[in-house]
Design a protein around this motif. Sequence first.
Motif, PDB file in Angstrom:
ATOM      1  N   VAL A  64       0.855  -1.185   0.000  1.00  0.00           N
ATOM      2  CA  VAL A  64       0.000   0.000   0.000  1.00  0.00           C
ATOM      3  C   VAL A  64       0.893   1.238   0.000  1.00  0.00           C
ATOM      4  O   VAL A  64       1.743   1.403   0.879  1.00  0.00           O
ATOM      5  N   VAL A  65       0.706   2.098  -1.008  1.00  0.00           N
ATOM      6  CA  VAL A  65       1.530   3.307  -1.104  1.00  0.00           C
ATOM      7  C   VAL A  65       0.719   4.570  -0.842  1.00  0.00           C
ATOM      8  O   VAL A  65       1.293   5.638  -0.609  1.00  0.00           O
ATOM      9  N   ASP A  66      -0.609   4.475  -0.848  1.00  0.00           N
ATOM     10  CA  ASP A  66      -1.420   5.660  -0.591  1.00  0.00           C
ATOM     11  C   ASP A  66      -2.861   5.238  -0.316  1.00  0.00           C
ATOM     12  O   ASP A  66      -3.327   4.198  -0.805  1.00  0.00           O
ATOM     13  N   THR A  67      -3.535   6.030   0.480  1.00  0.00           N
ATOM     14  CA  THR A  67      -4.983   5.917   0.671  1.00  0.00           C
ATOM     15  C   THR A  67      -5.519   7.332   0.747  1.00  0.00           C
ATOM     16  O   THR A  67      -5.019   8.134   1.533  1.00  0.00           O
ATOM     17  N   ALA A 332      -8.886  -2.163  -9.874  1.00  0.00           N
ATOM     18  CA  ALA A 332      -8.444  -1.907 -11.243  1.00  0.00           C
ATOM     19  C   ALA A 332      -6.931  -1.834 -11.254  1.00  0.00           C
ATOM     20  O   ALA A 332      -6.318  -1.386 -10.277  1.00  0.00           O
ATOM     21  N   ILE A 333      -6.326  -2.266 -12.347  1.00  0.00           N
ATOM     22  CA  ILE A 333      -4.871  -2.198 -12.485  1.00  0.00           C
ATOM     23  C   ILE A 333      -4.537  -1.222 -13.595  1.00  0.00           C
ATOM     24  O   ILE A 333      -5.233  -1.140 -14.619  1.00  0.00           O
ATOM     25  N   SER A 334      -3.497  -0.421 -13.390  1.00  0.00           N
ATOM     26  CA  SER A 334      -3.067   0.492 -14.444  1.00  0.00           C
ATOM     27  C   SER A 334      -2.511  -0.320 -15.606  1.00  0.00           C
ATOM     28  O   SER A 334      -1.911  -1.386 -15.407  1.00  0.00           O
ATOM     29  N   ARG A 339       0.388  -0.164 -10.713  1.00  0.00           N
ATOM     30  CA  ARG A 339      -0.464   0.243  -9.607  1.00  0.00           C
ATOM     31  C   ARG A 339      -1.809  -0.477  -9.639  1.00  0.00           C
ATOM     32  O   ARG A 339      -2.381  -0.721 -10.708  1.00  0.00           O
ATOM     33  N   LEU A 340      -2.311  -0.776  -8.426  1.00  0.00           N
ATOM     34  CA  LEU A 340      -3.674  -1.248  -8.238  1.00  0.00           C
ATOM     35  C   LEU A 340      -4.451  -0.164  -7.513  1.00  0.00           C
ATOM     36  O   LEU A 340      -3.921   0.511  -6.628  1.00  0.00           O
ATOM     37  N   THR A 355       2.540  -2.844  -7.338  1.00  0.00           N
ATOM     38  CA  THR A 355       2.496  -4.274  -7.671  1.00  0.00           C
ATOM     39  C   THR A 355       3.837  -4.837  -8.116  1.00  0.00           C
ATOM     40  O   THR A 355       3.940  -6.026  -8.404  1.00  0.00           O
ATOM     41  N   SER A 356       4.851  -3.985  -8.192  1.00  0.00           N
ATOM     42  CA  SER A 356       6.170  -4.448  -8.642  1.00  0.00           C
ATOM     43  C   SER A 356       7.257  -3.928  -7.722  1.00  0.00           C
ATOM     44  O   SER A 356       6.989  -3.179  -6.768  1.00  0.00           O
TER      45      SER A 356
END
Length: 358
Positions: A64-67, A332-334, A339-340, A355-356
């Motif tokens: 998780v990088v942001d909410t 959704a995935i970019s 990114r998810l 995701t990587s």
Amino acid sequence: MLLVVLMLATGSYVGFRVLTSDQDQQDAAPPAAGSQATPDPAGTGPSPVEPTAAPVESVPQPAVVDTFPLGREPEGVAVSPDNKTVYVADQNSKDVHFVNAATGTASAVRVPNTPRFLAVSQDGGRLYVSLFENDFTGNGLAVIDTASRKLVKTIRTGPRPFEPAVDAAGRIWVPIHNAGRVEIYDPETLTEDGRITVPPNPHWVVFSPDGRTAYTANHESSQISVIGAEDRLVKRNIKVGRSPHALAVTPDGKQLIVTNYDVDTVEIYDTSDMRQLHKIKVGREPQAVMISTDGVHAYVVNEGTDNMSVVDLKDGKVVSTVGVGDSPRVVAISPDGLRLYVSDGRGQSITVLRTSKE
């Protein structure tokens, strides 16, 4: 059905406009008063998509990088082909949010009825939004020009249109939950081009990478349908676990993944013969599923446990579980695979995951 109960729990809607014509056209209204979204003055719609490199290598445990807070009850999520804009249907309002993926700033386009789910045209120029109210009136498909952020047209559909999808020819396929059919719309005329009857009641539609086959998840009948995309004939109906909600196809087209909402499982099928390869226990009430761009992992959001199960598709097992927001609905995935984006319905937020290793 649990999904219906969830929708009804949000309360009734007052003052909605019931769609009355296929030709009903509306201009976009300003964002709703009190919206949490902020203006994005630099947003001008998607940029041309550059040729893609080899898929990035996905990791077994996304981070998780942001909410960030968004809307009143975010549901449907989609990403523009250039990875720059995240679209979110806010189903406790009449707003569709355009979020700048780099800055998190957002603006909202008003639609005539409650937005539920989203699909983006292949060139990124249009956003298709399914609409219906909690009492199943106001059924339609809103068509938004993503560059001008204007509502081009609202098409009247059958009752309770769910997750739309765009086929190889650009046609829009809309599962009509309460009528047991899929409606198909022409992208040029924005009029109905055909109907396909499937078992009750379709939630989701996805396509094979070559565009020749469509699959629907038919919730109440606990079946999936295999459909010829060109001749529009149902080739097979296959019994799966109870209450299939969402589907995803691997980038090589060899595997189909199904989420079974009421039995907390994911099933993986070989698309060559529709033989079941794996049945996997995940979190409670699995909603949507997305596949990594390298085809190694499936990402399953579990509404009942507020987390995401990461499934190794080769071994057919959960390799990690990642916490997200309250009541996750859609993932959704970019297109670049980096990114998810998970809509947290009751959390009124979007969770962003890397995701990587990049």
